[in-house]
Design an enzyme around this catalytic site. Structure first.
Site, short mmCIF file in Angstrom:
data_model
loop_
_atom_site.label_atom_id
_atom_site.label_comp_id
_atom_site.label_asym_id
_atom_site.label_seq_id
_atom_site.Cartn_x
_atom_site.Cartn_y
_atom_site.Cartn_z
N ASP A 126 1.19 51.60 18.63
CA ASP A 126 0.71 52.90 18.80
C ASP A 126 -1.23 53.30 19.41
O ASP A 126 -1.11 53.30 20.06
CB ASP A 126 1.22 53.78 18.53
CG ASP A 126 2.34 54.73 18.71
OD1 ASP A 126 3.52 53.93 18.66
OD2 ASP A 126 2.94 55.62 17.96
N TYR B 291 10.68 49.11 6.27
CA TYR B 291 11.35 49.20 6.68
C TYR B 291 13.03 49.44 6.57
O TYR B 291 14.03 50.05 6.32
CB TYR B 291 11.56 48.82 7.88
CG TYR B 291 10.46 49.96 9.46
CD1 TYR B 291 9.29 49.71 8.58
CD2 TYR B 291 11.25 50.35 10.41
CE1 TYR B 291 8.28 50.49 9.94
CE2 TYR B 291 10.55 51.22 11.32
CZ TYR B 291 9.38 51.31 10.63
OH TYR B 291 8.36 51.41 11.54
N LYS C 64 -3.22 42.87 4.19
CA LYS C 64 -4.22 44.02 3.02
C LYS C 64 -4.02 42.96 1.89
O LYS C 64 -3.57 43.53 0.96
CB LYS C 64 -3.26 45.11 3.23
CG LYS C 64 -4.02 46.36 2.17
CD LYS C 64 -5.43 47.01 2.89
CE LYS C 64 -6.15 47.17 2.39
NZ LYS C 64 -7.15 47.78 2.16
N ASP D 103 3.34 48.70 13.21
CA ASP D 103 4.59 50.00 14.06
C ASP D 103 2.90 51.10 14.31
O ASP D 103 2.45 51.41 15.98
CB ASP D 103 5.34 50.54 13.05
CG ASP D 103 5.84 51.65 13.43
OD1 ASP D 103 6.38 51.80 14.71
OD2 ASP D 103 5.63 52.74 13.01
N ASP E 269 -7.28 47.46 7.67
CA ASP E 269 -7.78 48.26 8.28
C ASP E 269 -9.10 48.48 9.48
O ASP E 269 -9.70 48.72 10.38
CB ASP E 269 -8.33 49.67 6.74
CG ASP E 269 -8.68 48.52 5.98
OD1 ASP E 269 -9.05 46.84 6.04
OD2 ASP E 269 -9.94 49.16 4.40
C1 IPM Z 1 9.00 51.85 16.88
C2 IPM Z 1 9.01 53.49 16.46
C3 IPM Z 1 10.26 53.11 15.75
C4 IPM Z 1 9.74 52.23 14.65
C5 IPM Z 1 11.42 54.41 15.22
C6 IPM Z 1 11.37 55.06 16.45
C7 IPM Z 1 11.85 53.96 14.50
O1 IPM Z 1 8.46 53.53 16.04
O2 IPM Z 1 9.86 51.12 18.22
O3 IPM Z 1 7.57 51.12 17.36
O4 IPM Z 1 8.71 52.47 13.71
O5 IPM Z 1 10.03 51.05 14.41
MG MG Z 2 6.28 52.87 16.91
#
Ligand code: IPM
Ligand code: MG
Length: 362
Positions: free
Chosen positions: A253, A142, A193, A249, A225
């Site tokens: 999700d 990032y 990894k 990240d 993975d």
């Molecule tokens: C998160 C989001 C952010 C990230 C985006 C909105 C920049 O996906 O907080 O998980 O990638 O960190």
């Molecule tokens: Mg995210």
């Protein structure tokens, strides 16, 4: 009366709607607990870009620095897909994380018993899921340099991002991992990894060294993975997970599916002098403005704010209890409706129900 300044940055899309409900819940807490919150709003993301030409409005960073905590919504949306990279709405959030040194992102993932059927995964898989993803938030791909896109005269191009971590950065997030695991089930999975990446080899080396100070915590190293697979296969094998920025990240999700919906996942970003609290979900442009978004992730983020930034532990418990009770009564927003017995409620109505339950607890 204790007075706390809270910077409120709703951002874009459903960020606006869900943050409003979180603020109302905090107002109910203030009334009941006999404290005062001074909410001050600032623009971030596309909203800031449209109004000020920058993804973080001038003065917003200062406001955050001078506050006791930050309540954040979400940023981004198709409207800003074509703006220059450095101007993207997401840059506003990334700037806050970096400038405020919010290197430790805590993302609890719980499959509440009454929402087991809201997950597309089998009951036998998700039942009992209770884990904490700790994501490093200010390093890695990032922010690594060099980065950017080079365009060549022949029409070709070359783009670069750099995954870089210093031992110091790894050490401090590893400590967070062990400290959190120590207060949970004392099991820490460090995800990397290391079979391919040099950064991960250093990661593993440093985490292993830090582990010596935490003999009471069982550490295991898991390849990313494999972790991705195990999360949807046997999530209950995990207690606390610590990992680098990009892996965290993606895995968080994925883990949201265990909780039934992205709309259920709160987060806390800590490290610097002021904490930032935001739902893990994004701006959901497809449902923005319709009043149907689930405000629970934002409301649970407000509970984390009470706990981590203000040490209002009992009040945080009250908010979490209210959420559980409202869900137990069968109330569901559309995203978690599959197992609902009651009718589907909208954002405001869900907020109302939780506010009323919080009020009744004082
Ligand atoms: C998160 C989001 C952010 C990230 C985006 C909105 C920049 O996906 O907080 O998980 O990638 O960190
Ligand atoms: Mg995210």
């Amino acid at each position: 009366m204790a007075t706390y300044r809270i910077a409120v940055l709703p951002g874009d899309g459903i960020g606006q709607e869900v943050t409003r409900e979180a603020v109302r819940v905090l107002e109910a807490v203030a009334k009941g607990a006999g404290v005062a919150f001074e909410f001050e709003e600032a623009l971030v993301g596309g909203a800031a870009l449209d109004a000020t030409g920058r993804p973080l409005a001038p003065g917003a960073l200062e406001l955050c620095r001078q506050s006791h905590a930050i309540l954040f919504g979400a940023v981004g949306g198709p409207k800003w897909d074509d703006v220059a990279h450095e101007q993207r709405p997401e840059r506003g959030l990334l700037a806050l994380r970096k400038e405020l040194d919010l290197y430790a992102n805590l993302r609890p993932v719980t499959c509440f018993p009454m929402l087991v059927d809201a997950s597309p995964l089998k009951r036998s898989v998700v039942e009992g899921t209770d884990l904490m993803v700790i994501r490093e938030l200010t390093g890695g791909l990032y922010f690594g340099e060099p980065r950017g896109v080079e365009r060549f005269a022949d029409g070709g191009a070359r783009a670069i991002n750099t995954m870089v971590y210093t031992s110091r950065e790894i050490e401090r997030i590893a400590r967070t991992g062990f400290e959190v695991a120590r207060r949970r089930k004392k099991r820490l999975a460090s995800v990397d990894k290391a079979n391919v990446l040099a950064v991960s080899q250093l990661w593993r080396e440093v985490v292993t060294r830090v582990a010596k100070a935490y003999p009471d915590v069982a550490l295991e190293h898991v390849l990313v993975d494999n972790c991705a697979m195990a999360l949807v296969h046997r999530p209950t094998q995990f207690d606390t997970i610590v990992t680098e920025n990009t892996f965290g990240d993606i895995l968080s999700d994925e883990a949201a599916i265990l909780a039934g919906s992205m709309g259920m996942l709160p987060s806390a970003s800590l490290g610097g002098s002021v904490g930032l609290y935001e739902p893990v979900h994004g701006t959901a442009p497809d449902i923005a403005g319709k009043g149907i978004a689930n405000p629970i992730a934002a409301i649970l983020s407000a509970a984390m704010l009470l706990r981590y930034s203000l040490s209002l532990e009992k009040d945080a418990d009250r908010v979490e209890r209210a959420v559980l009770r409202v869900l137990e009564q069968g109330h569901r927003t559309a995203d978690i409706a599959s197992s609902g017995k009651g009718a589907t409620v909208g954002t405001r109505e869900m907020g109302d129900l939780i506010v009323r339950d919080v009020e009744a607890q004082y």
